[in-house]
Design a protein around this motif. Structure first.
Motif, PDB file in Angstrom:
ATOM      1  N   GLY A   1       0.790  -1.419  -0.234  1.00 28.05           N
ATOM      2  CA  GLY A   1       0.153  -0.246  -0.017  1.00 28.05           C
ATOM      3  C   GLY A   1       1.210   1.724   0.177  1.00 28.05           C
ATOM      4  O   GLY A   1       0.207   2.408   0.249  1.00 28.05           O
ATOM      5  N   GLU A   2       2.670   1.348  -0.183  1.00 30.81           N
ATOM      6  CA  GLU A   2       3.057   1.971  -0.919  1.00 30.81           C
ATOM      7  C   GLU A   2       3.203   2.521  -1.665  1.00 30.81           C
ATOM      8  O   GLU A   2       2.239   2.297  -2.852  1.00 30.81           O
ATOM      9  CB  GLU A   2       4.524   2.238  -0.312  1.00 30.81           C
ATOM     10  N   PRO A   3       2.690   4.050  -2.096  1.00 29.71           N
ATOM     11  CA  PRO A   3       3.226   4.959  -3.313  1.00 29.71           C
ATOM     12  C   PRO A   3       3.826   4.537  -4.434  1.00 29.71           C
ATOM     13  O   PRO A   3       5.331   3.887  -3.496  1.00 29.71           O
ATOM     14  CB  PRO A   3       3.338   6.838  -2.776  1.00 29.71           C
ATOM     15  N   ILE A   4       3.750   5.056  -5.256  1.00 35.51           N
ATOM     16  CA  ILE A   4       4.313   4.216  -6.511  1.00 35.51           C
ATOM     17  C   ILE A   4       4.903   5.463  -7.235  1.00 35.51           C
ATOM     18  O   ILE A   4       4.034   6.290  -8.079  1.00 35.51           O
ATOM     19  CB  ILE A   4       3.669   3.216  -7.016  1.00 35.51           C
ATOM     20  N   ASP A   5       6.135   5.148  -7.309  1.00 35.32           N
ATOM     21  CA  ASP A   5       6.667   6.856  -8.417  1.00 35.32           C
ATOM     22  C   ASP A   5       8.387   5.572  -8.967  1.00 35.32           C
ATOM     23  O   ASP A   5       8.623   5.488  -8.358  1.00 35.32           O
ATOM     24  CB  ASP A   5       6.738   8.288  -7.317  1.00 35.32           C
TER      25      ASP A   5
ATOM     26  N   ARG B   1      -2.864  -0.325   8.818  1.00 35.32           N
ATOM     27  CA  ARG B   1      -2.087  -1.001   8.427  1.00 35.32           C
ATOM     28  C   ARG B   1      -1.530  -0.499   7.085  1.00 35.32           C
ATOM     29  O   ARG B   1       0.164   0.342   7.121  1.00 35.32           O
ATOM     30  CB  ARG B   1      -1.616  -2.505   7.951  1.00 35.32           C
ATOM     31  N   ILE B   2      -2.409  -0.210   5.988  1.00 35.09           N
ATOM     32  CA  ILE B   2      -1.606   0.981   4.832  1.00 35.09           C
ATOM     33  C   ILE B   2      -1.372   2.212   4.819  1.00 35.09           C
ATOM     34  O   ILE B   2      -1.187   2.763   5.027  1.00 35.09           O
ATOM     35  CB  ILE B   2      -2.563   0.505   3.884  1.00 35.09           C
ATOM     36  N   ASP B   3      -2.309   2.928   6.410  1.00 38.90           N
ATOM     37  CA  ASP B   3      -1.902   4.276   6.420  1.00 38.90           C
ATOM     38  C   ASP B   3      -0.819   4.439   7.228  1.00 38.90           C
ATOM     39  O   ASP B   3       0.238   5.139   6.467  1.00 38.90           O
ATOM     40  CB  ASP B   3      -2.651   4.521   7.527  1.00 38.90           C
ATOM     41  N   ALA B   4      -0.171   3.471   7.810  1.00 40.75           N
ATOM     42  CA  ALA B   4       1.248   3.074   8.664  1.00 40.75           C
ATOM     43  C   ALA B   4       2.153   2.621   7.861  1.00 40.75           C
ATOM     44  O   ALA B   4       3.433   3.555   7.465  1.00 40.75           O
ATOM     45  CB  ALA B   4       1.285   2.316   9.733  1.00 40.75           C
ATOM     46  N   ALA B   5       2.168   2.540   6.625  1.00 46.98           N
ATOM     47  CA  ALA B   5       3.037   1.578   5.481  1.00 46.98           C
ATOM     48  C   ALA B   5       3.805   3.288   4.967  1.00 46.98           C
ATOM     49  O   ALA B   5       4.340   2.967   4.479  1.00 46.98           O
ATOM     50  CB  ALA B   5       2.880   0.692   4.701  1.00 46.98           C
ATOM     51  N   ARG B   6       2.422   4.156   4.101  1.00 48.46           N
ATOM     52  CA  ARG B   6       1.928   5.503   3.451  1.00 48.46           C
ATOM     53  C   ARG B   6       2.822   6.192   4.747  1.00 48.46           C
ATOM     54  O   ARG B   6       3.889   7.035   3.874  1.00 48.46           O
ATOM     55  CB  ARG B   6       0.798   5.541   2.908  1.00 48.46           C
ATOM     56  N   ALA B   7       2.906   6.121   6.263  1.00 54.49           N
ATOM     57  CA  ALA B   7       3.024   7.163   6.290  1.00 54.49           C
ATOM     58  C   ALA B   7       4.771   7.710   6.466  1.00 54.49           C
ATOM     59  O   ALA B   7       5.419   8.408   6.431  1.00 54.49           O
ATOM     60  CB  ALA B   7       2.686   7.063   8.112  1.00 54.49           C
ATOM     61  N   ARG B   8       5.887   6.335   6.562  1.00 54.47           N
ATOM     62  CA  ARG B   8       6.910   6.080   6.204  1.00 54.47           C
ATOM     63  C   ARG B   8       7.703   6.673   4.763  1.00 54.47           C
ATOM     64  O   ARG B   8       8.210   7.596   4.893  1.00 54.47           O
ATOM     65  CB  ARG B   8       7.646   4.266   5.770  1.00 54.47           C
ATOM     66  N   SER B   9       6.643   7.295   4.325  1.00 52.79           N
ATOM     67  CA  SER B   9       6.893   7.637   2.519  1.00 52.79           C
ATOM     68  C   SER B   9       6.227   8.677   1.411  1.00 52.79           C
ATOM     69  O   SER B   9       5.969   8.792   1.189  1.00 52.79           O
ATOM     70  CB  SER B   9       7.783   6.533   2.081  1.00 52.79           C
ATOM     71  N   ARG B  10       5.076   9.272   2.319  1.00 56.45           N
ATOM     72  CA  ARG B  10       4.218   9.947   2.402  1.00 56.45           C
ATOM     73  C   ARG B  10       4.315  11.295   1.136  1.00 56.45           C
ATOM     74  O   ARG B  10       5.065  12.288   1.176  1.00 56.45           O
ATOM     75  CB  ARG B  10       3.485  10.097   2.658  1.00 56.45           C
ATOM     76  N   VAL B  11       4.089  11.295  -0.194  1.00 58.59           N
ATOM     77  CA  VAL B  11       4.732  12.786  -0.435  1.00 58.59           C
ATOM     78  C   VAL B  11       2.624  13.140  -1.095  1.00 58.59           C
ATOM     79  O   VAL B  11       2.253  12.757  -1.382  1.00 58.59           O
ATOM     80  CB  VAL B  11       5.343  12.091  -1.930  1.00 58.59           C
ATOM     81  N   ALA B  12       3.310  14.401  -1.283  1.00 60.91           N
ATOM     82  CA  ALA B  12       1.606  15.051  -1.092  1.00 60.91           C
ATOM     83  C   ALA B  12       1.694  15.574  -2.723  1.00 60.91           C
ATOM     84  O   ALA B  12       2.709  15.317  -3.984  1.00 60.91           O
ATOM     85  CB  ALA B  12       2.188  16.108  -1.087  1.00 60.91           C
ATOM     86  N   ASP B  13       0.328  14.531  -3.151  1.00 62.06           N
ATOM     87  CA  ASP B  13      -0.303  14.878  -5.268  1.00 62.06           C
ATOM     88  C   ASP B  13      -0.702  16.266  -4.957  1.00 62.06           C
ATOM     89  O   ASP B  13      -1.879  15.613  -4.697  1.00 62.06           O
ATOM     90  CB  ASP B  13      -0.840  13.405  -5.201  1.00 62.06           C
TER      91      ASP B  13
END
Length: 392
Positions: free
Chosen positions: A235-239, A355-367
């Protein structure tokens, strides 16, 4: 002269000496089982004379055989092939050790026919795979795969063996092969697919059911697809950067499979389009490569005279096993997209959303931008864009 030719001569000589042996052979031994056209013509002539009620065909074992049995066979067989003589047919009589062993000699002929038939159909499959690989198609390969599978099943019934895959022992395991040459179009399709998935990760959900990392011909492309799947699963962002970081964590940069520049180029955020079409192209190319490999393995097995027919059939079916998997997944590519799977909650585990929010919080970027995928193939425009884009 090979043992197979001796067996063919012996079985024909046995029929000349004891015509009654033909009744034990005719239900399962056919003219096309003989490797030499002259022997096939002689056996076909004997079957024809028996069907027409030739008097010699009813001769009891140990009774004198009329000379017409050989002469009429020569006349009938000469209408099917050239070069037969009466002296050669008489030499077949002397080539038979024991007329009563005719069924055993016939089994030898059938065994040789099984090896020869498997080798021929494996060669046709290999030729079809090479042709489809050049043309970017898959239809003839699929047809030849089915034909080879049906032939193996038919041979198993004729031999009295069970048509089931059997893993060969180490002595018969396929040898390591050099990597197959892959066309530029296949590699271009793989790169474009990975770019589409990086630009629109939501398309991954429809592909993971039937597209596997091993379907990619390039090892670097396999690693990028694995990285995309891992990021999507967590569930982490992809770029570009997250994919690059994931490939580094997996060791693909350290072992030289990929470079940072190559990952960033393939995962270009400006690429857009339908990943499903290019995913199907990748699976089709994978099927063709898998078919070529399987055909070479089956052909190598057929060349081993030490293998009994039952072993050959079982080992050949095992070699075709990976093809069944790719064919099944290619069919799934045409099916409707299933309902998304619901995560299974474990006792004491955080809710899936947490769990998904916790994973995203480690590397969240503003879109801050919103992109929509173009409906037409954007590759020509992208090529012009890259040619005029200033270096970074």
């Amino acid at each position: 002269m090979t043992p197979l030719v001796h067996a063919e001569q012996a079985v024909l000589g046995a029929i000349f000496l004891e015509p009654g042996q033909l009744g034990q052979l005719s239900p399962w031994l056919r003219p096309e089982h003989f490797s030499r056209p002259a022997h096939a013509a002689v056996y076909a002539a004997l079957l024809r004379l028996k069907a027409d009620g030739h008097p010699a065909a009813a001769t009891k074992a140990g009774a004198p055989v009329p000379l017409s049995w050989v002469n009429d066979t020569l006349r009938e067989a000469s209408a099917r092939t050239r070069g037969l003589t009466a002296s050669y047919l008489h030499s077949l009589v002397s080539a038979c050790p024991r007329p009563s062993h005719a069924p055993v000699y016939g089994r030898m002929v059938l065994e040789g026919a099984i090896h020869r038939g498997v080798a021929q159909h494996a060669a046709r499959l290999h030729q079809a795979a090479l042709a489809d690989g050049r043309a970017g198609t898959v239809e003839e390969t699929l047809h030849r795969v089915q034909v080879l599978s049906d032939v193996l099943a038919d041979l198993a019934r004729g031999w009295g063996a069970e048509a089931r895959p059997v893993q060969p022992p180490a002595a018969y395991a396929p040898q390591a092969e050099h990597p197959q040459l892959v066309g530029e179009q296949v590699l271009a399709d793989e790169e474009y697919l990975l770019g589409c998935l990086t630009s629109r990760p939501d398309q991954l959900l429809g592909l993971v059911r039937w597209l596997q990392p091993g379907d990619f011909a390039d090892p670097g492309h396999q690693q990028i697809y694995r990285a995309l799947g891992a990021l999507h699963h967590r569930g982490e962002p992809i770029d570009q950067l997250t994919v690059l970081w994931e490939t580094q964590r997996r060791g693909a940069l350290a072992d030289g499979t990929l470079s940072a520049e190559r990952v960033r180029r393939i995962c270009d955020p400006l690429v857009g389009g339908s990943a499903e079409h290019f995913g199907e192209q990748v699976v089709q190319a994978s099927l063709v490569r898998t078919a070529a490999t399987a055909a070479r393995q089956v052909g190598a097995l057929a060349d081993r005279d030490a293998l009994a027919p039952g072993q050959l059939i079982g080992y050949a079916l095992h070699a075709l096993g990976p093809l069944d998997d790719v064919r099944r997944r290619l069919r799934h590519a045409h099916e409707a997209e299933p309902e998304p799977l619901r995560p299974v909650s474990r006792p004491g585990a955080p809710p899936p959303a947490a769990r998904i929010d916790a994973a995203r919080a480690r590397s969240r970027v503003a879109d801050t931008t919103t992109r929509s995928a173009p409906t037409a193939d954007p590759r020509p425009a992208l090529a012009a864009h890259h040619n005029h884009r200033s270096p970074s």
